[in-house]
Design a protein around this motif. Structure first.
Motif, PDB file in Angstrom:
ATOM      1  N   VAL A   1       0.843  -1.187   0.000  1.00 25.95           N
ATOM      2  CA  VAL A   1       0.000   0.000   0.000  1.00 25.95           C
ATOM      3  C   VAL A   1       0.881   1.240   0.000  1.00 25.95           C
ATOM      4  N   LEU A   2       0.627   2.123  -0.954  1.00 19.01           N
ATOM      5  CA  LEU A   2       1.282   3.419  -1.037  1.00 19.01           C
ATOM      6  C   LEU A   2       0.537   4.378  -0.119  1.00 19.01           C
ATOM      7  N   VAL A   3       1.236   4.942   0.850  1.00 17.56           N
ATOM      8  CA  VAL A   3       0.606   5.851   1.822  1.00 17.56           C
ATOM      9  C   VAL A   3       1.217   7.229   1.642  1.00 17.56           C
ATOM     10  N   SER A   4       0.357   8.230   1.382  1.00 15.15           N
ATOM     11  CA  SER A   4       0.852   9.561   1.127  1.00 15.15           C
ATOM     12  C   SER A   4       0.056  10.600   1.914  1.00 15.15           C
ATOM     13  N   PHE A   5       0.363  11.858   1.664  1.00 15.69           N
ATOM     14  CA  PHE A   5      -0.185  12.969   2.438  1.00 15.69           C
ATOM     15  C   PHE A   5      -1.589  13.338   1.983  1.00 15.69           C
TER      16      PHE A   5
ATOM     17  N   CYS B   1       0.891  10.816  -7.112  1.00 12.53           N
ATOM     18  CA  CYS B   1       0.733   9.499  -6.492  1.00 12.53           C
ATOM     19  C   CYS B   1       0.143   8.494  -7.485  1.00 12.53           C
ATOM     20  N   ARG B   2      -0.794   8.933  -8.306  1.00  9.56           N
ATOM     21  CA  ARG B   2      -1.348   8.022  -9.320  1.00  9.56           C
ATOM     22  C   ARG B   2      -0.250   7.555 -10.278  1.00  9.56           C
ATOM     23  N   ASP B   3       0.597   8.510 -10.671  1.00 13.62           N
ATOM     24  CA  ASP B   3       1.687   8.147 -11.578  1.00 13.62           C
ATOM     25  C   ASP B   3       2.662   7.187 -10.910  1.00 13.62           C
ATOM     26  N   LEU B   4       3.004   7.457  -9.640  1.00 11.35           N
ATOM     27  CA  LEU B   4       3.915   6.576  -8.913  1.00 11.35           C
ATOM     28  C   LEU B   4       3.278   5.205  -8.708  1.00 11.35           C
ATOM     29  N   LEU B   5       2.002   5.179  -8.389  1.00 14.72           N
ATOM     30  CA  LEU B   5       1.287   3.913  -8.195  1.00 14.72           C
ATOM     31  C   LEU B   5       1.376   3.056  -9.451  1.00 14.72           C
ATOM     32  N   ALA B   6       1.101   3.666 -10.606  1.00 17.87           N
ATOM     33  CA  ALA B   6       1.165   2.921 -11.867  1.00 17.87           C
ATOM     34  C   ALA B   6       2.575   2.416 -12.135  1.00 17.87           C
ATOM     35  N   ALA B   7       3.578   3.248 -11.838  1.00 20.35           N
ATOM     36  CA  ALA B   7       4.959   2.843 -12.077  1.00 20.35           C
ATOM     37  C   ALA B   7       5.379   1.701 -11.160  1.00 20.35           C
TER      38      ALA B   7
ATOM     39  N   GLY C   1      -3.593   4.906  -0.273  1.00 18.05           N
ATOM     40  CA  GLY C   1      -4.425   5.628   0.674  1.00 18.05           C
ATOM     41  C   GLY C   1      -3.686   6.828   1.234  1.00 18.05           C
ATOM     42  N   ASN C   2      -4.422   7.905   1.559  1.00 21.44           N
ATOM     43  CA  ASN C   2      -3.839   9.153   2.040  1.00 21.44           C
ATOM     44  C   ASN C   2      -4.171   9.422   3.498  1.00 21.44           C
ATOM     45  N   ARG C   3      -3.344  10.252   4.116  1.00 21.68           N
ATOM     46  CA  ARG C   3      -3.579  10.693   5.487  1.00 21.68           C
ATOM     47  C   ARG C   3      -4.695  11.725   5.583  1.00 21.68           C
ATOM     48  N   ASN C   4      -4.749  12.640   4.607  1.00 25.73           N
ATOM     49  CA  ASN C   4      -5.556  13.846   4.796  1.00 25.73           C
ATOM     50  C   ASN C   4      -6.617  14.106   3.739  1.00 25.73           C
ATOM     51  N   TRP C   5      -6.649  13.333   2.659  1.00 26.20           N
ATOM     52  CA  TRP C   5      -7.686  13.529   1.649  1.00 26.20           C
ATOM     53  C   TRP C   5      -7.854  12.260   0.830  1.00 26.20           C
ATOM     54  N   HIS C   6      -8.921  12.210   0.090  1.00 34.90           N
ATOM     55  CA  HIS C   6      -9.322  11.001  -0.629  1.00 34.90           C
ATOM     56  C   HIS C   6      -8.299  10.625  -1.706  1.00 34.90           C
ATOM     57  N   PRO C   7      -8.045   9.304  -1.857  1.00 35.65           N
ATOM     58  CA  PRO C   7      -8.629   8.189  -1.098  1.00 35.65           C
ATOM     59  C   PRO C   7      -8.075   8.126   0.321  1.00 35.65           C
ATOM     60  N   MET C   8      -8.971   8.204   1.295  1.00 34.05           N
ATOM     61  CA  MET C   8      -8.554   8.166   2.692  1.00 34.05           C
ATOM     62  C   MET C   8      -8.057   6.770   3.062  1.00 34.05           C
ATOM     63  N   LEU C   9      -7.066   6.738   3.951  1.00 33.06           N
ATOM     64  CA  LEU C   9      -6.407   5.482   4.271  1.00 33.06           C
ATOM     65  C   LEU C   9      -7.370   4.451   4.845  1.00 33.06           C
ATOM     66  N   ALA C  10      -8.301   4.873   5.707  1.00 30.57           N
ATOM     67  CA  ALA C  10      -9.249   3.910   6.288  1.00 30.57           C
ATOM     68  C   ALA C  10     -10.100   3.262   5.208  1.00 30.57           C
ATOM     69  N   ASP C  11     -10.493   4.032   4.191  1.00 26.78           N
ATOM     70  CA  ASP C  11     -11.275   3.455   3.091  1.00 26.78           C
ATOM     71  C   ASP C  11     -10.443   2.441   2.316  1.00 26.78           C
TER      72      ASP C  11
ATOM     73  N   ARG D   1       6.548   8.702  12.334  1.00 29.83           N
ATOM     74  CA  ARG D   1       5.671   8.164  13.379  1.00 29.83           C
ATOM     75  C   ARG D   1       4.202   8.469  13.112  1.00 29.83           C
ATOM     76  N   GLN D   2       3.899   9.690  12.649  1.00 32.23           N
ATOM     77  CA  GLN D   2       2.501  10.038  12.416  1.00 32.23           C
ATOM     78  C   GLN D   2       1.889   9.163  11.326  1.00 32.23           C
ATOM     79  N   TYR D   3       2.675   8.795  10.326  1.00 34.09           N
ATOM     80  CA  TYR D   3       2.174   7.855   9.324  1.00 34.09           C
ATOM     81  C   TYR D   3       1.856   6.510   9.969  1.00 34.09           C
ATOM     82  N   ARG D   4       2.726   6.045  10.855  1.00 31.54           N
ATOM     83  CA  ARG D   4       2.460   4.765  11.532  1.00 31.54           C
ATOM     84  C   ARG D   4       1.206   4.869  12.401  1.00 31.54           C
ATOM     85  N   GLU D   5       1.030   6.019  13.056  1.00 36.14           N
ATOM     86  CA  GLU D   5      -0.185   6.194  13.857  1.00 36.14           C
ATOM     87  C   GLU D   5      -1.424   6.240  12.973  1.00 36.14           C
ATOM     88  N   ASP D   6      -1.315   6.876  11.814  1.00 37.70           N
ATOM     89  CA  ASP D   6      -2.451   6.922  10.897  1.00 37.70           C
ATOM     90  C   ASP D   6      -2.798   5.529  10.378  1.00 37.70           C
TER      91      ASP D   6
END
Length: 348
Positions: free
Chosen positions: A7-11, A58-64, A81-91, A119-124
Motif C-alpha cells: 500500500v502506497l501511503v501519502s499525504f 501518487c497516481r503516476d507513482l502507483l502505476a509505475a 491511501g492518504n492521510r488527509n484527503w481522498h482516497p482516505m487510508l481507512a477506506d 511516526r505520524q504515518y504509523r499512527e495513521d
C-alpha cells in the motif's frame, strides 16, 4: 510473516477548490494554526485552481510501482491511501480487507524519521486499521530511505541539471541550498539515543547529494513551509531569509534542491518556484530549482528493493531474491521503530 499486498501511503491534497479548506482542516486539526494562516495557505492552493499536484503524482507513482513489480515477477497488488484527503487510508484498508488481504507492506512517501515524517504515518495506519476493525489486514511500514541510492541519485542528477541552466559566469559564486519542511524545534528533538533523527538524516542526504552532484560547491541545509503559531519556535533559517544572507555575502547564484520531498507537490511549486524564486529575483541572484525523484526509474526500483528486503526477511520470496540493503550513508537504520520512537515533547 508473509505479505500479500503493498500500500502506497501519502499525504493527500485537494483536487478542486471546494476541497481546499476541508483538506487544510484535516491537516492542521489540533495544532492551533491561526485562521489567518489557514486562509493564506488556502490562497496558495487557489492560485493553482484549488488542485494540489500530489494526488496525480501518487497516481503516476502507483502505476509505475505496479508495472515495475510485475516486470520483476512480484505478484502483489498495490493499493493507495492518504492521510488527509481522498482516497482516505481507512477506506483503502477496508478495500484491502474486502479483497482478502491479510498482511501488507506500506511504502510511505517520506524518506525520513521524525514525528510528522514517520511516526505520524504509523499512527495513521494504526488508526485506519482500528476504524476498519478486527479483520483489518496487518500493515508493516517499510524502512526509511533517506540514503538509498534510488533516492539520492535522482536528486543529485537534478542538481546537476539545474546547475547547467545557470550562467557559467556565475559558477564561482554559486551555492547549493537544500531544503526540507520545517518542524517545531520541540518535535525535532526526538526521543531516543540518536537525538534529532530528522535533522541528522537530512544533513546526511544533503552531504551525499552535494558530494555526488557538485563537490566543489559549498552547500547549506535550510527550511521551508513553516505553518505553526508564530510564538512556537521552528527550525530555521527559512529559505527566503537564507537567500537574503547569501546575497549579502556575495553569492551570485543558487541551486535550490528540495531533498525533503519525493515529488514536486504544492509546497515545492509555491514555496520554492514562486516565493523563493521571487526573493532570488529581487536580490539579483541567479536561481535554479532542482527537481525531485517523482517517477524516476531508480526511485521506482528502490520501492521494489525495499519490498523485496522485507519479503526476503519474511521468507516470502521463492526463490529468494536476496536483495542487499543498499545504502550510501552511515546513520543507523531499522525496519521496526521502537514504541517510543520520535514522540514529540508533550507525549514522552
Amino acid at each position: 510473516m508473509s505479505y500479500d499486498a503493498v500500500v502506497l501511503v501519502s499525504f493527500g491534497g485537494p483536487e478542486q477548490p471546494a476541497d481546499v479548506l476541508p483538506f487544510l482542516a484535516n491537516v492542521t486539526r489540533g495544532r492551533g494554526v491561526p485562521p489567518e494562516r489557514l486562509a493564506e495557505v488556502a490562497e496558495h492552493y487557489q492560485h493553482f485552481g484549488g488542485v494540489s499536484p500530489i494526488n496525480q503524482q501518487c497516481r503516476d507513482l502507483l502505476a509505475a510501482i505496479r508495472a515495475d513489480l510485475t516486470a520483476h515477477g512480484i505478484d502483489l497488488p498495490v493499493y493507495w491511501g492518504n492521510r488527509n484527503w481522498h482516497p482516505m487510508l481507512a477506506d483503502t484498508v477496508a478495500e484491502m480487507r474486502d479483497d482478502g488481504v491479510r498482511s501488507a507492506l506500506a511504502f510511505v512517501t517520506s524518506a525520513y524519521g521524525g514525528y510528522s515524517s514517520c511516526r505520524q504515518y504509523r499512527e495513521d495506519i494504526a488508526n485506519a486499521r482500528a476504524a476498519v476493525g478486527p479483520d483489518a489486514p496487518r500493515i508493516d511500514k517499510l524502512r526509511q530511505f533517506w540514503d538509498h541510492p534510488g533516492f539520492v541519485e535522482p536528486h543529485a542528477d537534478a542538481v546537476r541539471a539545474a546547475l547547467a541552466t545557470l550562467d557559467p559566469a556565475r559558477r564561482a559564486g554559486t551555492r547549493l541550498v537544500f531544503t526540507a519542511h520545517s518542524i517545531p524545534t520541540s518535535m525535532a528533538a526526538t526521543a531516543g539515543p540518536d537525538g534529532g533523527r530528522y535533522e541528522a538524516q537530512l544533513a546526511e542526504t544533503a552531504r551525499l547529494v552535494a558530494a555526488a552532484a557538485a563537490p566543489e560547491l559549498p552547500y547549506d541545509l535550510v527550511w521551508q513551509s513553516r505553518s505553526g503559531p508564530p510564538q512556537v519556535p521552528w527550525l530555521e533559517p527559512d529559505v527566503n531569509d537564507h537567500l537574503e544572507r547569501l546575497a549579502a555575502d556575495g553569492v551570485t547564484a543558487v541551486v535550490v534542491s528540495p531533498i525533503g520531498f519525493v515529488s514536486d507537490h504544492l509546497e515545492v511549486v509555491w514555496d520554492l518556484d514562486t516565493e523563493a524564486a521571487e526573493t532570488a529575483k529581487r536580490l539579483g541572484l541567479g536561481f535554479a530549482r532542482a527537481g525531485t525523484p517523482g517517477t524516476d526509474p531508480r526511485f521506482v526500483a528502490m520501492v521494489r528493493e525495499l519490498v523485496v528486503e522485507r519479503l526476503d526477511a519474511a521468507g516470502s520470496v521463492n526463490p529468494p531474491d536476496t536483495a542487499a540493503r543498499r545504502r550510501l550513508g552511515t546513520l543507523p537504520v531499522w525496519d521496526a521503530c521502537p514504541a517510543d520512537c520520535c514522540l514529540p515533547a508533550g507525549r514522552r
